[in-house]
Design an enzyme around this catalytic site. Structure first.
Site, PDB file in Angstrom:
ATOM      1  N   ASP A   8     -13.076  -7.944  39.446  1.00 26.35           N
ATOM      2  CA  ASP A   8     -11.884  -7.980  40.282  1.00 26.35           C
ATOM      3  C   ASP A   8     -12.288  -8.336  41.717  1.00 26.35           C
ATOM      4  O   ASP A   8     -13.478  -8.311  42.071  1.00 26.35           O
ATOM      5  CB  ASP A   8     -11.249  -6.579  40.233  1.00 26.35           C
ATOM      6  N   GLU A  68      -9.880  -7.813  45.081  1.00 26.16           N
ATOM      7  CA  GLU A  68      -9.399  -6.882  46.110  1.00 26.16           C
ATOM      8  C   GLU A  68      -9.744  -5.446  45.720  1.00 26.16           C
ATOM      9  O   GLU A  68      -9.602  -5.057  44.562  1.00 26.16           O
ATOM     10  CB  GLU A  68      -7.888  -7.018  46.273  1.00 26.16           C
TER      11      GLU A  68
END
Lengths: 202, 202
Positions: free
Chosen positions: A7, A9
């Site tokens: 991922d 953020e």
């Protein structure tokens, strides 16, 4: 062969929408996938808020351009990319992410895209595919990769569970409580240790 | 959304095996996929030659470490990565490519791997999957990407033909003669023009 997928953020970058909310003073933009699991509902709400407040893509990009990667993110990313292939799986949008991806040295990013009119208004968003993170993991498994995946939130669960080795990185307590069986790493040192072990396992 | 996928050797890097042949003086290592289309036959021959000549992975890496990307490669790659997502599809091996990938800023590379024994002898090679380039293009199409692909040789044909937009970059005349319907670019300026046009087409 192994492929690391992660991922963006909350892992390498600050949450973009929260920072846009902070810098514009628009409280309602504080919502993230940590609060609303249905991404479609979340994005429709965000676009409506942008329209109500007459915020253009230029306004948002001006805010995003002031952000920096999380402390230590560039260093750990350089390490990861020097010892494995690596792809970022995110529910962000190309148009938002680009200035920050430059600061990370342009790792490959699989995400979504926006429609923007001539006046710079964000008129629509395009989710590339349903369950994009999980499907990306499965596509790479179909290419005979063993996938190691990590993320911090609800929209990472499909990816983490589909991966050959999946775990959380710095997740909020609510996410850990909902998925107590998924291993947790809490900082870049723990991340590096776990990745080193997983990359060396045959 | 669009994804650019490209070959490595002959496009951004010099041919690794040809340079190993040149620097070691072993003529037989000059063969490439331009000469022998069956990659399995080619690799078995190469590994036999390494063994006959007592060349270890360290010897080969020492040669590879002296190589540089093709002139202008870093610049065009930086441009490509600033305006699109990008992945390299190669029939090279992780163990050979890594020092050169560092010089290119670690773009994502999908390729093969080697088995190396404790003495540094290359004991085997592992092709990750059959038709790896074509399958990678198809996997990304399955993730709802429009794929733009380019390469210079026979092992790029499956990728180029599977892509939504495929073309040659600096191919030898024999390859062009065998596939006269595939468009040709002959230098980085032509490549940049064609990519700009393809990225802007909706």
């Amino acid at each position: 062969m192994k492929m690391i997928m992660a991922d963006l953020e909350g892992v390498f970058l600050p949450e973009i929408w929260i920072n846009v909310a902070r810098k514009t003073g628009i409280e309602a933009l504080n919502l993230t996938t940590r609060d609303i699991r249905d991404y479609d509902v979340l994005m429709s709400r965000r676009l409506a808020i942008l329209k109500e407040n007459h915020l253009t893509i230029q306004d948002i990009q001006a805010v995003i351009a002031t952000l920096d990667p999380l402390p230590g993110a560039q260093k750990i990313l350089n390490w990861i990319r020097s010892c494995s292939q690596f792809i970022i799986l995110s529910d962000t949008f190309e148009e938002f992410a680009r200035p920050l991806m430059a600061k990370l040295g342009f790792p490959t990013l699989l995400c979504h895209s926006l429609s923007i009119d001539d006046q710079g208004n964000v008129t629509d968003y395009h989710l590339r595919v349903d369950n994009p993170k999980q499907k990306a993991v499965q596509a790479f498994q179909g290419l005979n990769y063993q996938v190691i995946a990590f993320g911090d939130s609800y929209n990472d669960i499909g990816m983490i569970q589909a991966a050959d080795q999946g775990f959380f990185f710095q997740p909020p307590d609510t996410v850990v409580a909902d998925f107590p069986d998924i291993p947790v790493t809490r900082n870049y040192d723990e991340l590096k240790s776990r990745l080193t072990r997983l990359l060396n396992d045959s």
